[in-house]
Design a protein around this motif. Structure first.
Motif, PDB file in Angstrom:
ATOM      1  N   UNK A 119       0.825  -1.218   0.000  1.00 38.14           N
ATOM      2  CA  UNK A 119       0.000   0.000   0.000  1.00 38.14           C
ATOM      3  C   UNK A 119       0.853   1.260   0.000  1.00 38.14           C
ATOM      4  N   UNK A 120       1.921   1.247  -0.815  1.00 34.25           N
ATOM      5  CA  UNK A 120       2.814   2.386  -0.815  1.00 34.25           C
ATOM      6  C   UNK A 120       3.143   2.980  -2.168  1.00 34.25           C
ATOM      7  N   UNK A 121       3.149   2.175  -3.239  1.00 36.51           N
ATOM      8  CA  UNK A 121       3.703   2.680  -4.500  1.00 36.51           C
ATOM      9  C   UNK A 121       2.915   3.849  -5.069  1.00 36.51           C
ATOM     10  N   UNK A 122       1.598   3.912  -4.791  1.00 31.26           N
ATOM     11  CA  UNK A 122       0.796   4.997  -5.359  1.00 31.26           C
ATOM     12  C   UNK A 122       1.031   6.325  -4.640  1.00 31.26           C
ATOM     13  N   UNK A 123       1.810   6.312  -3.543  1.00 37.22           N
ATOM     14  CA  UNK A 123       2.219   7.553  -2.884  1.00 37.22           C
ATOM     15  C   UNK A 123       3.497   8.134  -3.487  1.00 37.22           C
ATOM     16  N   UNK A 124       4.184   7.382  -4.338  1.00 40.11           N
ATOM     17  CA  UNK A 124       5.446   7.859  -4.893  1.00 40.11           C
ATOM     18  C   UNK A 124       5.216   9.064  -5.801  1.00 40.11           C
ATOM     19  N   UNK A 142      15.828 -11.766  -8.474  1.00 40.55           N
ATOM     20  CA  UNK A 142      15.105 -11.372  -7.269  1.00 40.55           C
ATOM     21  C   UNK A 142      13.648 -11.046  -7.574  1.00 40.55           C
ATOM     22  N   UNK A 143      12.860 -10.877  -6.505  1.00 39.61           N
ATOM     23  CA  UNK A 143      11.411 -10.739  -6.640  1.00 39.61           C
ATOM     24  C   UNK A 143      10.937  -9.387  -6.107  1.00 39.61           C
ATOM     25  N   UNK A 144       9.994  -8.796  -6.827  1.00 38.94           N
ATOM     26  CA  UNK A 144       9.314  -7.589  -6.369  1.00 38.94           C
ATOM     27  C   UNK A 144       7.873  -7.969  -6.048  1.00 38.94           C
ATOM     28  N   UNK A 145       7.376  -7.508  -4.886  1.00 34.99           N
ATOM     29  CA  UNK A 145       5.989  -7.749  -4.485  1.00 34.99           C
ATOM     30  C   UNK A 145       5.351  -6.414  -4.120  1.00 34.99           C
ATOM     31  N   UNK A 146       4.180  -6.147  -4.695  1.00 35.73           N
ATOM     32  CA  UNK A 146       3.485  -4.881  -4.490  1.00 35.73           C
ATOM     33  C   UNK A 146       2.029  -5.170  -4.144  1.00 35.73           C
ATOM     34  N   UNK A 147       1.552  -4.600  -3.046  1.00 30.04           N
ATOM     35  CA  UNK A 147       0.143  -4.728  -2.669  1.00 30.04           C
ATOM     36  C   UNK A 147      -0.546  -3.385  -2.844  1.00 30.04           C
ATOM     37  N   UNK A 148      -1.738  -3.405  -3.467  1.00 34.56           N
ATOM     38  CA  UNK A 148      -2.524  -2.186  -3.695  1.00 34.56           C
ATOM     39  C   UNK A 148      -3.984  -2.474  -3.350  1.00 34.56           C
ATOM     40  N   UNK A 149      -4.752  -1.406  -3.174  1.00 31.02           N
ATOM     41  CA  UNK A 149      -6.199  -1.553  -3.017  1.00 31.02           C
ATOM     42  C   UNK A 149      -6.815  -1.959  -4.349  1.00 31.02           C
ATOM     43  N   UNK A 150      -7.760  -2.888  -4.310  1.00 32.34           N
ATOM     44  CA  UNK A 150      -8.508  -3.229  -5.516  1.00 32.34           C
ATOM     45  C   UNK A 150      -9.541  -2.140  -5.802  1.00 32.34           C
ATOM     46  N   UNK A 151      -9.887  -1.974  -7.050  1.00 32.54           N
ATOM     47  CA  UNK A 151     -10.887  -0.985  -7.457  1.00 32.54           C
ATOM     48  C   UNK A 151     -12.164  -1.157  -6.638  1.00 32.54           C
ATOM     49  N   UNK A 152     -12.642  -0.074  -6.061  1.00 30.92           N
ATOM     50  CA  UNK A 152     -13.874  -0.103  -5.277  1.00 30.92           C
ATOM     51  C   UNK A 152     -13.687  -0.405  -3.810  1.00 30.92           C
ATOM     52  N   UNK A 153     -12.480  -0.756  -3.391  1.00 31.86           N
ATOM     53  CA  UNK A 153     -12.239  -1.063  -1.981  1.00 31.86           C
ATOM     54  C   UNK A 153     -12.480   0.171  -1.113  1.00 31.86           C
ATOM     55  N   UNK A 180      -3.163   5.118  -8.338  1.00 31.35           N
ATOM     56  CA  UNK A 180      -3.792   3.858  -7.932  1.00 31.35           C
ATOM     57  C   UNK A 180      -4.774   3.376  -8.989  1.00 31.35           C
ATOM     58  N   UNK A 181      -5.514   4.303  -9.602  1.00 28.70           N
ATOM     59  CA  UNK A 181      -6.517   3.925 -10.602  1.00 28.70           C
ATOM     60  C   UNK A 181      -5.900   3.212 -11.801  1.00 28.70           C
ATOM     61  N   UNK A 182      -4.608   3.363 -12.013  1.00 30.56           N
ATOM     62  CA  UNK A 182      -3.934   2.693 -13.134  1.00 30.56           C
ATOM     63  C   UNK A 182      -3.612   1.235 -12.837  1.00 30.56           C
ATOM     64  N   UNK A 183      -3.649   0.826 -11.552  1.00 31.58           N
ATOM     65  CA  UNK A 183      -3.179  -0.522 -11.193  1.00 31.58           C
ATOM     66  C   UNK A 183      -4.133  -1.221 -10.234  1.00 31.58           C
ATOM     67  N   UNK A 184      -5.429  -0.836 -10.228  1.00 29.63           N
ATOM     68  CA  UNK A 184      -6.328  -1.358  -9.209  1.00 29.63           C
ATOM     69  C   UNK A 184      -7.181  -2.538  -9.661  1.00 29.63           C
ATOM     70  N   UNK A 185      -6.782  -3.183 -10.769  1.00 25.33           N
ATOM     71  CA  UNK A 185      -7.365  -4.463 -11.160  1.00 25.33           C
ATOM     72  C   UNK A 185      -6.224  -5.451 -11.347  1.00 25.33           C
ATOM     73  N   UNK A 186      -6.559  -6.728 -11.297  1.00 26.97           N
ATOM     74  CA  UNK A 186      -5.517  -7.756 -11.413  1.00 26.97           C
ATOM     75  C   UNK A 186      -4.792  -7.662 -12.753  1.00 26.97           C
ATOM     76  N   UNK A 187      -5.540  -7.494 -13.829  1.00 26.33           N
ATOM     77  CA  UNK A 187      -4.911  -7.418 -15.150  1.00 26.33           C
ATOM     78  C   UNK A 187      -4.036  -6.173 -15.278  1.00 26.33           C
ATOM     79  N   UNK A 188      -4.524  -5.050 -14.764  1.00 26.08           N
ATOM     80  CA  UNK A 188      -3.759  -3.806 -14.870  1.00 26.08           C
ATOM     81  C   UNK A 188      -2.485  -3.884 -14.039  1.00 26.08           C
TER      82      UNK A 188
END
Length: 268
Positions: A119-124, A142-153, A180-188
């Motif tokens: 829950x941090x990348x959209x603050x950058x 190496x691995x990158x892991x990013x957690x975001x709110x899903x659309x409508x949360x 956030x709106x650019x990445x708030x679905x699984x496909x996006x």
């Protein structure tokens, strides 16, 4: 530090107590859900970006064990202090907290095995460029892991707060919401990770049941990024916002926080 980053540091430090009151209710659960997907292994080196009070850093440190290392970094000195206290209480000597700009962090010579950001990348300031910098901290493979709110949360809570704020001032747009709106679905989210030059993107969706009261709903409002929307209002205006907000939650029977998150992983 940019003006936007300075504002974020100020907001989260000012609301640190209320933020931490939500740790067992929400942040720690989101952090654990992130680590369940990022899967740090024994002995790995982990960079936990936008660590807050340690929601994902603490379970990562437990997972990597004494032979591993977790660097947890956040702009807010108050949240870093809370994280340090929690690490001491658990005796996690392999977990180091730092007050620093994550986008200006230098990787160790060998790089990190895992970089995670809940829950941090959209603050950058620049979500694409700054997240690419995080990926640059990784060793090859190496691995990158990013957690975001899903659309409508957070819908019912968010709508009530927006309506309450608008009784006192115009609702401003924000770069965080736009990003956030650019990445708030699984496909996006998967496509975005690929656009950063990463491979094998995978996204896991989680729902978390979080009960809500008027008091806890207000603590979340003043203990998260939405606190910035109250800046500059007189104390009596803030109290009117609070009263309108809690009344709207009651009128709309909002008794649960709609928590839906997406965790995307990809490989360098």
């Amino acid at each position: 530090m940019t003006a936007q980053q300075a504002m974020i540091e100020e907001v989260f430090s000012a609301g640190a107590e209320e933020f931490h009151s939500w740790s067992p209710l929400l942040w720690d659960r989101v952090g654990q859900a992130t680590v369940d997907v990022s899967a740090p292994a024994v002995g790995e080196r982990v960079f936990d970006a936008c660590s807050g009070a340690g929601a994902s850093a603490l379970p990562a440190a437990r997972a990597v064990g004494p032979g591993g290392l977790v660097d947890a970094v956040d702009l807010s000195g108050a949240l870093v202090a809370l994280g340090e206290r929690r690490a001491r209480q658990e005796g996690l000597a392999n977990l180091r907290f730092h007050q620093h700009d994550v986008t200006a962090w230098a990787a160790p010579d060998v790089g990190y095995d895992l970089v995670q950001c809940a829950l941090g990348v959209f603050f950058f300031p620049d979500m694409d460029g700054d997240t690419a910098k995080l990926a640059g901290l990784l060793r090859p493979g190496g691995r990158l892991a990013v957690t975001v709110w899903e659309k409508g949360a957070l819908g019912g809570w968010g709508q009530a707060f927006k309506g309450a704020v608008e009784t006192e001032r115009e609702w401003p747009g924000s770069s965080q919401s736009d990003q956030l709106a650019r990445i708030d679905t699984a496909d996006a989210l998967a496509a975005w990770l690929e656009s950063l030059g990463l491979s094998d993107p995978r996204v896991v969706r989680r729902d978390l049941a979080v009960p809500l009261t008027g008091a806890t709903a207000w603590d979340l409002a003043v203990g998260s990024g939405t606190r910035a929307l109250l800046n500059g209002l007189a104390p009596d205006a803030v109290e009117r916002v609070r009263a309108h907000f809690t009344a709207a939650l009651e009128a709309d029977a909002v008794t649960d926080l709609d928590v839906r998150i997406l965790t995307g992983t990809a490989v360098t």
